[in-house]
Design an enzyme around this catalytic site. Structure first.
Site, PDB file in Angstrom:
ATOM      1  CB  CYS A  40      -6.537  -1.941   7.706  1.00  0.00           C
ATOM      2  SG  CYS A  40      -7.593  -0.517   7.304  1.00  0.00           S
ATOM      3  CG  ASP A  42      -4.777   3.502   8.303  1.00  0.00           C
ATOM      4  OD1 ASP A  42      -3.686   4.116   8.174  1.00  0.00           O
ATOM      5  OD2 ASP A  42      -5.706   3.916   9.013  1.00  0.00           O
ATOM      6  NE  ARG A  44      -3.381   6.126  10.314  1.00  0.00           N
ATOM      7  CZ  ARG A  44      -4.417   6.472  11.069  1.00  0.00           C
ATOM      8  NH1 ARG A  44      -4.267   7.398  12.005  1.00  0.00           N
ATOM      9  NH2 ARG A  44      -5.596   5.896  10.910  1.00  0.00           N
ATOM     10  CG  HIS A  96      -5.393  -0.259  12.098  1.00  0.00           C
ATOM     11  ND1 HIS A  96      -5.619   1.077  12.325  1.00  0.00           N
ATOM     12  CD2 HIS A  96      -6.045  -0.547  10.947  1.00  0.00           C
ATOM     13  CE1 HIS A  96      -6.362   1.573  11.343  1.00  0.00           C
ATOM     14  NE2 HIS A  96      -6.638   0.608  10.496  1.00  0.00           N
ATOM     15  CB  CYS A  99      -9.803   0.349  12.065  1.00  0.00           C
ATOM     16  SG  CYS A  99     -10.095  -0.010  10.315  1.00  0.00           S
TER      17      CYS A  99
HETATM   18 CO    CO Z   1      -8.194   0.551   9.175  1.00  0.00          CO
END
Ligand code: CO
Length: 208
Positions: A40, A42, A44, A96, A99
């Site tokens: 992803c 993202d 993080r 994750h 999400c």
């Molecule tokens: Co995500």
């Protein structure tokens, strides 16, 4: 402009060169990663850092909600290069928990262009509606859909012509489905890994 990022970059490069003076020179000549990571976007979930790998050790593709769409030439080109040229031995699809893309796909609000991307997760949701509806909270539904989405994307990787060809040639190539927890920084193997066409067929029957 953004001077601190250049300062940090110089410090980072100096630290690596201190440990291994030839590091960047060697790496500039060739890359030979054993793994392709599909994760992803993202912030993080930074691929290299999570598995503590250095530059050169992980080939990476990231997008919203770690999707592998049959007609996405961006992702398909990455897979083709990783499999045919770099000859990676492992493709890791890593989702994750929590999400945002998956959460948006669970809700029925209209967001815009992204809805067409999230449509693929909504299809997964539809396929597993009974299981998801039985869960007690939205958070638990999101987390389960994150897991189901990883399994679906593992299947999609397996169904690409590049992976199918590698298996037909008898090459060793494993596709893994993992999930990362933002809460504790740990990875979990979702046990949806596939290492040949028969395994892909079995996963397809199990999940559809
Ligand atoms: Co995500």
């Amino acid at each position: 402009m953004l001077e601190h990022l250049f300062t940090q970059n110089r410090e980072w490069a100096r630290a690596i060169s201190t440990r291994d003076p030839q590091f960047f020179q060697k790496l500039s000549e060739q890359q030979a990663p054993e793994y392709l990571w599909i994760g992803c976007a993202d912030s993080r979930v930074p691929a290299n850092e999570i598995v503590d790998l250095l530059p050169g050790e992980l080939f990476v593709h990231r997008n919203v909600a770690n999707l592998v769409i049959h007609t996405d030439f961006n992702c398909l080109s990455v897979i083709e290069y990783a499999v045919a040229v770099l000859r990676v031995k492992h493709i890791i699809v890593c989702g994750h928990y929590g999400c945002g893309g998956v959460r948006a796909a669970l809700q029925d609000r209209r967001l815009g262009l992204i809805d067409n991307w999230l449509r693929h997760i909504r299809d997964v949701r539809l396929r597993h509606r009974a299981e998801l509806d039985a869960l007690p909270s939205e958070d638990s539904q999101v987390d389960r859909l994150c897991e189901l989405n990883v399994a679906e994307q593992v299947l999609n990787v397996c169904q690409t012509t590049m992976v199918q060809s590698a298996w037909e040639e008898g090459r060793k190539l494993e596709v893994h489905g993992w999930i990362y927890s933002l809460q504790d920084g740990l990875l979990r193997d979702l046990a949806v890994g596939v290492s040949d066409a028969a395994g892909a067929q079995a996963l397809l029957l199990r999940n559809h």
